[in-house]
Design a protein around this motif. Sequence first.
Motif, PDB file in Angstrom:
ATOM      1  N   VAL A 115      -3.247  -2.014  -6.398  1.00 40.08           N
ATOM      2  CA  VAL A 115      -3.458  -1.973  -7.668  1.00 40.08           C
ATOM      3  C   VAL A 115      -4.612  -2.294  -7.943  1.00 40.08           C
ATOM      4  N   GLU A 116      -5.201  -3.737  -7.466  1.00 41.64           N
ATOM      5  CA  GLU A 116      -6.258  -4.216  -7.544  1.00 41.64           C
ATOM      6  C   GLU A 116      -7.416  -3.942  -6.404  1.00 41.64           C
ATOM      7  N   ARG A 117      -7.118  -2.101  -6.234  1.00 41.06           N
ATOM      8  CA  ARG A 117      -8.205  -1.340  -6.372  1.00 41.06           C
ATOM      9  C   ARG A 117      -9.374  -1.056  -7.401  1.00 41.06           C
ATOM     10  N   GLY A 118      -8.439  -0.784  -8.356  1.00 40.64           N
ATOM     11  CA  GLY A 118      -9.624  -0.603 -10.032  1.00 40.64           C
ATOM     12  C   GLY A 118      -8.963   0.710  -9.918  1.00 40.64           C
ATOM     13  N   ASP A 119      -9.778   1.427 -10.738  1.00 36.28           N
ATOM     14  CA  ASP A 119      -9.745   2.467 -11.904  1.00 36.28           C
ATOM     15  C   ASP A 119     -10.714   3.086 -11.375  1.00 36.28           C
ATOM     16  N   GLY A 120     -12.048   2.822 -10.402  1.00 38.00           N
ATOM     17  CA  GLY A 120     -13.436   3.148 -10.503  1.00 38.00           C
ATOM     18  C   GLY A 120     -14.351   3.616  -9.074  1.00 38.00           C
ATOM     19  N   PRO A 121     -13.129   3.456  -7.750  1.00 40.92           N
ATOM     20  CA  PRO A 121     -13.213   2.384  -6.493  1.00 40.92           C
ATOM     21  C   PRO A 121     -14.493   3.517  -6.102  1.00 40.92           C
ATOM     22  N   PRO A 125     -13.036   8.372  -4.133  1.00 33.20           N
ATOM     23  CA  PRO A 125     -12.520   8.012  -5.323  1.00 33.20           C
ATOM     24  C   PRO A 125     -12.145   9.103  -5.915  1.00 33.20           C
ATOM     25  N   ASP A 126     -11.646  10.082  -5.128  1.00 33.78           N
ATOM     26  CA  ASP A 126     -10.430  11.154  -5.766  1.00 33.78           C
ATOM     27  C   ASP A 126      -8.936  10.375  -5.055  1.00 33.78           C
ATOM     28  N   ALA A 127      -9.031   9.590  -4.559  1.00 34.47           N
ATOM     29  CA  ALA A 127      -7.960   9.793  -3.914  1.00 34.47           C
ATOM     30  C   ALA A 127      -7.306   8.505  -5.620  1.00 34.47           C
ATOM     31  N   PRO A 128      -6.004   9.214  -6.011  1.00 27.52           N
ATOM     32  CA  PRO A 128      -5.717   8.018  -6.229  1.00 27.52           C
ATOM     33  C   PRO A 128      -5.228   6.703  -6.329  1.00 27.52           C
ATOM     34  N   THR A 129      -5.404   5.620  -7.137  1.00 27.90           N
ATOM     35  CA  THR A 129      -5.118   4.246  -6.939  1.00 27.90           C
ATOM     36  C   THR A 129      -3.549   4.084  -7.412  1.00 27.90           C
ATOM     37  N   VAL A 130      -2.935   3.527  -6.086  1.00 32.16           N
ATOM     38  CA  VAL A 130      -1.244   3.506  -6.145  1.00 32.16           C
ATOM     39  C   VAL A 130      -0.841   2.370  -6.029  1.00 32.16           C
ATOM     40  N   SER A 131       0.300   1.601  -6.134  1.00 29.97           N
ATOM     41  CA  SER A 131       1.232   0.293  -6.071  1.00 29.97           C
ATOM     42  C   SER A 131       2.549   0.813  -6.476  1.00 29.97           C
ATOM     43  N   PRO A 132       3.739  -0.175  -5.938  1.00 30.52           N
ATOM     44  CA  PRO A 132       4.569  -0.293  -6.435  1.00 30.52           C
ATOM     45  C   PRO A 132       5.134   0.498  -7.275  1.00 30.52           C
ATOM     46  N   SER A 133       4.665  -0.039  -8.349  1.00 30.70           N
ATOM     47  CA  SER A 133       5.869   1.077  -9.773  1.00 30.70           C
ATOM     48  C   SER A 133       4.339   0.734 -10.892  1.00 30.70           C
ATOM     49  N   GLY A 134       2.832   1.175  -9.994  1.00 31.10           N
ATOM     50  CA  GLY A 134       1.910   1.792 -11.369  1.00 31.10           C
ATOM     51  C   GLY A 134       1.284   1.089 -12.339  1.00 31.10           C
TER      52      GLY A 134
END
Length: 378
Positions: A115-121, A125-134
């Motif tokens: 999730v520390e990838r953030g929302d503006g990589p 950039p087209d790949a969604p940021t993912v994490s255990p629970s969003g």
Amino acid sequence: MTEPSTPLPVDGLFEPFAVKSLNLKNRFAMAPMTRAFSPDGVPGDDVAEYYRRRAAGGVGLIITEGTYIPDPAAGPHTRVPRLYGDESLRGWKAVVDAVHAEGGSIIPQLWHLGVERGDGPRLNPDAPTVSPSGLALDGTPLGRAFTTADLDDLRESWVAAAVNAKDVGFDGIELHGAHGYLLDEFLWARTNVRTDGYGGSLHARTRFPAEVVAAIREAVGDDFAIVYRYSQWKSNHYDARLADSPAELEQVLAPLVTAGVDVLHASTRRHWEPAFTDLTGADADLGLAGWTKKLTGLPTITVGSVGLDKVFTTAFTADGASGTVGIDRLLAQFEGGEFDMVAVGRALLADPQWVHKLQAGRADDHIPYANVHREVLR
């Protein structure tokens, strides 16, 4: 921890140390520090020279900056090195050869930010940021949660990076499981609220990190060293805790040990601080590395403001300068058997000869850390 009344010798830190594929000339490691000096993820000649200089300066083990594993959502930056792709791997081969030529050993730090990838990589950039629970580290929604199928693919990405590292000639690997990044997000209750077998109890939250370690161990064989870095604190959440007691810490670490970890790198901001402040008795002053070694029996790496008088949180700001200090408290911890290796960070950025100067009794010549200029990262 109080300063020793008389100076302690540094000789013990210059004794060789070996664990599986790691055969080190001394107990000093270079701590992993992100630099973003690898355009398109490819480490160039300047990166090889950067690490070579620290090996030539006496560092026994280089732990590289975090390097992305082959998952499209591993991180946001195009200039962070990657451990996949022919060009990147050729670059890393040159780095490895340069360090080996100076008599040093080197391992890459395998990194997925979750999730520390953030929302503006910038990267993918087209790949969604993912994490255990969003969930972001503050508990707010960000990106999406992993499905079970995602976890199967993600596990293989870690394995692929580890195999690449072995093929390139690295002496082992380190998994970045600290500071609120992906593996740590599984361990921390705030970022893992899953209701399947990968969330809930502390034991369940350790499941995915342990599966990653076990899968890597199977792929690289028994003799290739696996280092695992973990922390209590998270980025901008310095009071965060994975474990509130030694018993809870043992629950976190035991599955990793069983899965195949060889060395545990206990990341703290101040190596001398007690890991659990509410304890009394003989072990009350043990740091996180000390408790890690006591609970697991594995070799440990300590880290955190070694040789400097300020913590790293302001390191890359205008007021980030740190003066040099002695290492008497570090030596006392070593004499007490709390750790086997020490990772040095900013002090080595400022002074590539830091280890040699210490060994020669020239600690007064150590260069203070004053990073307001990017040149110090060279």
